[in-house]
Enzyme design. Structure first.
Site, PDB file in Angstrom:
ATOM      1  N   PRO A 207       0.828  -1.211   0.000  1.00  0.00           N
ATOM      2  CA  PRO A 207       0.000   0.000   0.000  1.00  0.00           C
ATOM      3  C   PRO A 207       0.862   1.261   0.000  1.00  0.00           C
ATOM      4  O   PRO A 207       1.977   1.245   0.539  1.00  0.00           O
ATOM      5  CB  PRO A 207      -0.774  -0.081   1.317  1.00  0.00           C
ATOM      6  CG  PRO A 207      -0.444  -1.360   1.948  1.00  0.00           C
ATOM      7  CD  PRO A 207       0.738  -1.961   1.265  1.00  0.00           C
ATOM      8  N   ASP A 208       0.338   2.333  -0.610  1.00  0.00           N
ATOM      9  CA  ASP A 208       1.067   3.600  -0.496  1.00  0.00           C
ATOM     10  C   ASP A 208       0.704   4.238   0.844  1.00  0.00           C
ATOM     11  O   ASP A 208       0.145   3.580   1.728  1.00  0.00           O
ATOM     12  CB  ASP A 208       0.808   4.512  -1.711  1.00  0.00           C
ATOM     13  CG  ASP A 208      -0.636   4.981  -1.801  1.00  0.00           C
ATOM     14  OD1 ASP A 208      -1.413   4.751  -0.854  1.00  0.00           O
ATOM     15  OD2 ASP A 208      -0.999   5.594  -2.832  1.00  0.00           O
ATOM     16  N   PHE A 209       1.018   5.518   1.017  1.00  0.00           N
ATOM     17  CA  PHE A 209       0.778   6.154   2.312  1.00  0.00           C
ATOM     18  C   PHE A 209      -0.523   6.938   2.338  1.00  0.00           C
ATOM     19  O   PHE A 209      -1.301   6.847   3.271  1.00  0.00           O
ATOM     20  CB  PHE A 209       1.959   7.076   2.669  1.00  0.00           C
ATOM     21  CG  PHE A 209       3.219   6.302   2.895  1.00  0.00           C
ATOM     22  CD1 PHE A 209       3.522   5.786   4.142  1.00  0.00           C
ATOM     23  CD2 PHE A 209       4.088   6.042   1.851  1.00  0.00           C
ATOM     24  CE1 PHE A 209       4.660   5.033   4.351  1.00  0.00           C
ATOM     25  CE2 PHE A 209       5.234   5.297   2.048  1.00  0.00           C
ATOM     26  CZ  PHE A 209       5.532   4.791   3.300  1.00  0.00           C
ATOM     27  N   ARG A 210      -0.762   7.742   1.278  1.00  0.00           N
ATOM     28  CA  ARG A 210      -1.812   8.749   1.379  1.00  0.00           C
ATOM     29  C   ARG A 210      -3.063   8.476   0.558  1.00  0.00           C
ATOM     30  O   ARG A 210      -3.988   9.281   0.613  1.00  0.00           O
ATOM     31  CB  ARG A 210      -1.228  10.124   1.001  1.00  0.00           C
ATOM     32  CG  ARG A 210      -0.203  10.587   2.001  1.00  0.00           C
ATOM     33  CD  ARG A 210       0.457  11.894   1.696  1.00  0.00           C
ATOM     34  NE  ARG A 210       1.463  12.181   2.733  1.00  0.00           N
ATOM     35  CZ  ARG A 210       2.678  11.643   2.776  1.00  0.00           C
ATOM     36  NH1 ARG A 210       3.070  10.821   1.811  1.00  0.00           N
ATOM     37  NH2 ARG A 210       3.506  11.928   3.755  1.00  0.00           N
TER      38      ARG A 210
ATOM     39  N   HIS B 258      14.785   8.008   1.316  1.00  0.00           N
ATOM     40  CA  HIS B 258      14.243   7.801   2.658  1.00  0.00           C
ATOM     41  C   HIS B 258      14.833   6.560   3.321  1.00  0.00           C
ATOM     42  O   HIS B 258      14.244   6.006   4.254  1.00  0.00           O
ATOM     43  CB  HIS B 258      12.713   7.758   2.614  1.00  0.00           C
ATOM     44  CG  HIS B 258      12.128   9.092   2.260  1.00  0.00           C
ATOM     45  ND1 HIS B 258      10.823   9.284   1.867  1.00  0.00           N
ATOM     46  CD2 HIS B 258      12.699  10.333   2.224  1.00  0.00           C
ATOM     47  CE1 HIS B 258      10.618  10.571   1.617  1.00  0.00           C
ATOM     48  NE2 HIS B 258      11.737  11.227   1.813  1.00  0.00           N
TER      49      HIS B 258
ATOM     50  N   ASN C  54      11.018   5.209  -1.813  1.00  0.00           N
ATOM     51  CA  ASN C  54      10.519   3.927  -1.315  1.00  0.00           C
ATOM     52  C   ASN C  54      11.564   3.185  -0.477  1.00  0.00           C
ATOM     53  O   ASN C  54      12.757   3.247  -0.755  1.00  0.00           O
ATOM     54  CB  ASN C  54      10.057   3.054  -2.479  1.00  0.00           C
ATOM     55  CG  ASN C  54       8.882   3.679  -3.187  1.00  0.00           C
ATOM     56  OD1 ASN C  54       8.290   4.624  -2.666  1.00  0.00           O
ATOM     57  ND2 ASN C  54       8.535   3.177  -4.350  1.00  0.00           N
TER      58      ASN C  54
ATOM     59  N   ASP D 200      11.067  -0.143   0.162  1.00  0.00           N
ATOM     60  CA  ASP D 200      10.822  -1.567  -0.067  1.00  0.00           C
ATOM     61  C   ASP D 200      11.961  -2.255  -0.819  1.00  0.00           C
ATOM     62  O   ASP D 200      11.966  -3.478  -0.977  1.00  0.00           O
ATOM     63  CB  ASP D 200       9.490  -1.764  -0.816  1.00  0.00           C
ATOM     64  CG  ASP D 200       9.415  -0.917  -2.093  1.00  0.00           C
ATOM     65  OD1 ASP D 200      10.427  -0.799  -2.815  1.00  0.00           O
ATOM     66  OD2 ASP D 200       8.325  -0.375  -2.368  1.00  0.00           O
TER      67      ASP D 200
HETATM   68  P1  OAD Z   1       1.989   8.806  -1.218  1.00  0.00           P
HETATM   69  O1  OAD Z   1       1.134   7.737  -0.647  1.00  0.00           O
HETATM   70  O2  OAD Z   1       1.985  10.127  -0.525  1.00  0.00           O
HETATM   71  O3  OAD Z   1       1.615   9.073  -2.744  1.00  0.00           O
HETATM   72  C1  OAD Z   1       1.467   8.018  -3.665  1.00  0.00           C
HETATM   73  C2  OAD Z   1       0.976   8.596  -4.982  1.00  0.00           C
HETATM   74  O4  OAD Z   1       0.956   7.546  -5.937  1.00  0.00           O
HETATM   75  C3  OAD Z   1      -0.432   9.190  -4.918  1.00  0.00           C
HETATM   76  O5  OAD Z   1      -0.491  10.343  -5.712  1.00  0.00           O
HETATM   77  C4  OAD Z   1      -1.305   8.059  -5.501  1.00  0.00           C
HETATM   78  O6  OAD Z   1      -2.476   8.530  -6.130  1.00  0.00           O
HETATM   79  C5  OAD Z   1      -0.348   7.485  -6.516  1.00  0.00           C
HETATM   80  N1  OAD Z   1      -0.580   6.057  -6.815  1.00  0.00           N
HETATM   81  C6  OAD Z   1      -0.671   5.030  -5.943  1.00  0.00           C
HETATM   82  N2  OAD Z   1      -0.821   3.866  -6.591  1.00  0.00           N
HETATM   83  C7  OAD Z   1      -0.844   4.159  -7.914  1.00  0.00           C
HETATM   84  C8  OAD Z   1      -0.971   3.390  -9.104  1.00  0.00           C
HETATM   85  N3  OAD Z   1      -1.116   2.056  -9.076  1.00  0.00           N
HETATM   86  N4  OAD Z   1      -0.956   4.043 -10.282  1.00  0.00           N
HETATM   87  C9  OAD Z   1      -0.808   5.398 -10.341  1.00  0.00           C
HETATM   88  N5  OAD Z   1      -0.671   6.171  -9.260  1.00  0.00           N
HETATM   89  C10 OAD Z   1      -0.688   5.571  -8.059  1.00  0.00           C
HETATM   90  O7  OAD Z   1       3.483   8.197  -1.305  1.00  0.00           O
HETATM   91  P2  OAD Z   1       4.877   8.987  -1.464  1.00  0.00           P
HETATM   92  O8  OAD Z   1       4.711  10.187  -2.318  1.00  0.00           O
HETATM   93  O9  OAD Z   1       5.883   7.982  -1.836  1.00  0.00           O
HETATM   94  O10 OAD Z   1       8.202   8.398   4.120  1.00  0.00           O
HETATM   95  O11 OAD Z   1       5.118   9.438   0.052  1.00  0.00           O
HETATM   96  C11 OAD Z   1       6.288  10.108   0.405  1.00  0.00           C
HETATM   97  C12 OAD Z   1       6.776   9.698   1.783  1.00  0.00           C
HETATM   98  O12 OAD Z   1       5.727   9.847   2.734  1.00  0.00           O
HETATM   99  C13 OAD Z   1       7.183   8.264   1.911  1.00  0.00           C
HETATM  100  O13 OAD Z   1       8.490   8.011   1.458  1.00  0.00           O
HETATM  101  C14 OAD Z   1       7.044   7.968   3.392  1.00  0.00           C
HETATM  102  C15 OAD Z   1       5.843   8.834   3.760  1.00  0.00           C
HETATM  103  O14 OAD Z   1       5.930   9.460   4.985  1.00  0.00           O
HETATM  104  C16 OAD Z   1       8.996   7.440   4.668  1.00  0.00           C
HETATM  105  O15 OAD Z   1       8.872   6.263   4.426  1.00  0.00           O
HETATM  106  C17 OAD Z   1      10.073   7.916   5.553  1.00  0.00           C
END
Ligand code: OAD
Ligand code: ZN
Length: 271
Positions: A13-16, A106, A87, A89
């Site tokens: 999963p992503d974060f936001r 990170h 990332n 991972d």
């Molecule tokens: P976010 O979760 O903030 O953003 C992920 C982005 O990818 C969002 O714009 C989603 O819409 C998009 N997304 C997710 N899955 C997708 C898919 N299959 N196709 C297209 N778009 C997709 O993640 P990051 O920007 O990486 O810190 O977050 C930055 C940092 O915040 C991370 O490195 C983490 C967190 O705090 C640490 O781990 C220290």
């Protein structure tokens, strides 16, 4: 520039992202607020939630997808100056991009540091502890050992400074799968020369693509895998990409990396 969105197709999963993102599925971690999982102050009081996440993300649980292999293909062709990833991972490494070509802004689970005596260890030394739900301890001073993941307020790795020479040199910038919400990483998008095309592959417009567009910005909105595959096709690299992915799959099949589970990927259950 890459973020968590390049790994969601691998099952992480992503974060936001509302609903599916880590920050909206934290019940199992028992933490007071989402960012606590990456806060030093909280870690020293209660390192357990972070190690629950570490257990999930420790190298070996997941496989790269087309987005990672696209970076690998660019690298193989000598076209990739340097991938900057947020990332943790490690999937860029698993996809075959050498660590010395990468900036893992990170941090990484590949190494770990004692929070007391500051000795550095290979992350592998603590796999048994992390998998067995034990807090890793320093073999020298018994202090808690923290994987080299950058917590909020901590300095980014020295290698991040490579951006000072890399970004002014780039002649194309890909921004893939990130919300561009976390600084200082996000600001790198503005560090390429103004004549340099910036290509966003993401579900939605983010950062300067949303609020400070340049005339030569391009956005391919939608799923990263679909976006990357479309681009690969336009470049006439489809066959090469398939061969690369097939070759990498066979490597796993031959057991060159015994820690990897068999396909298909197991999926995460965050809540
Ligand atoms: P976010 O979760 O903030 O953003 C992920 C982005 O990818 C969002 O714009 C989603 O819409 C998009 N997304 C997710 N899955 C997708 C898919 N299959 N196709 C297209 N778009 C997709 O993640 P990051 O920007 O990486 O810190 O977050 C930055 C940092 O915040 C991370 O490195 C983490 C967190 O705090 C640490 O781990 C220290
Ligand atoms: Zn120690």
């Amino acid at each position: 520039m890459a973020g968590a969105g390049i790994s969601t197709p691998s099952g992480i999963p992503d974060f936001r992202s509302p609903g599916s993102g880590l920050y909206s599925n934290l019940e199992q971690y028992d933490i007071p607020y989402p960012e606590a999982i990456f806060e030093l102050g909280y870690f020293f009081v209660n390192p357990k939630p972070f190690f629950t996440l570490a257990k999930e993300l420790y190298p070996g649980n997941y496989r790269p997808n087309s987005a990672h292999y696209f970076l690998r293909l660019l690298h193989d062709k000598g076209l990739l100056l340097r991938p900057y990833t947020q990332n943790i991972d490690g999937l860029e490494r698993v996809a075959g991009i050498p660590p010395d070509r990468l900036v893992e802004a990170h941090g990484t689970f590949a190494t770990a540091t004692c929070t007391v005596c500051q000795r550095n260890f290979p992350g592998e030394d603590f796999r048994g502890d992390v998998m067995g739900d034990r807090i890793p301890r320093c073999p020298v001073c018994t202090g808690v050992v923290k994987p080299d993941i950058v917590f909020f307020g901590e300095q980014l790795p020295q290698r991040f400074l490579l951006h000072l020479t890399d970004f002014p040199m780039a002649d194309l910038l890909f921004v893939i799968g990130t919300s561009l919400e976390v600084e200082p990483f996000a600001s790198l998008a503005g560090a390429v020369r103004s004549s340099v095309p910036r290509v966003l592959i993401n579900r939605e417009l983010v950062g300067p693509f949303a609020w400070q567009q340049r005339h030569n910005d391009v956005a391919q909105l939608g799923d990263v895998v679909g976006g990357v595959e479309k681009l690969v096709e336009l470049l006439g690299w489809k066959k090469e990409m398939q061969t690369l992915i097939q070759k990498e799959k066979e490597k796993v099949g031959r057991g060159s990396d015994p820690q990897l589970p068999p396909q298909p990927l197991r999926s995460l259950c965050w809540s």
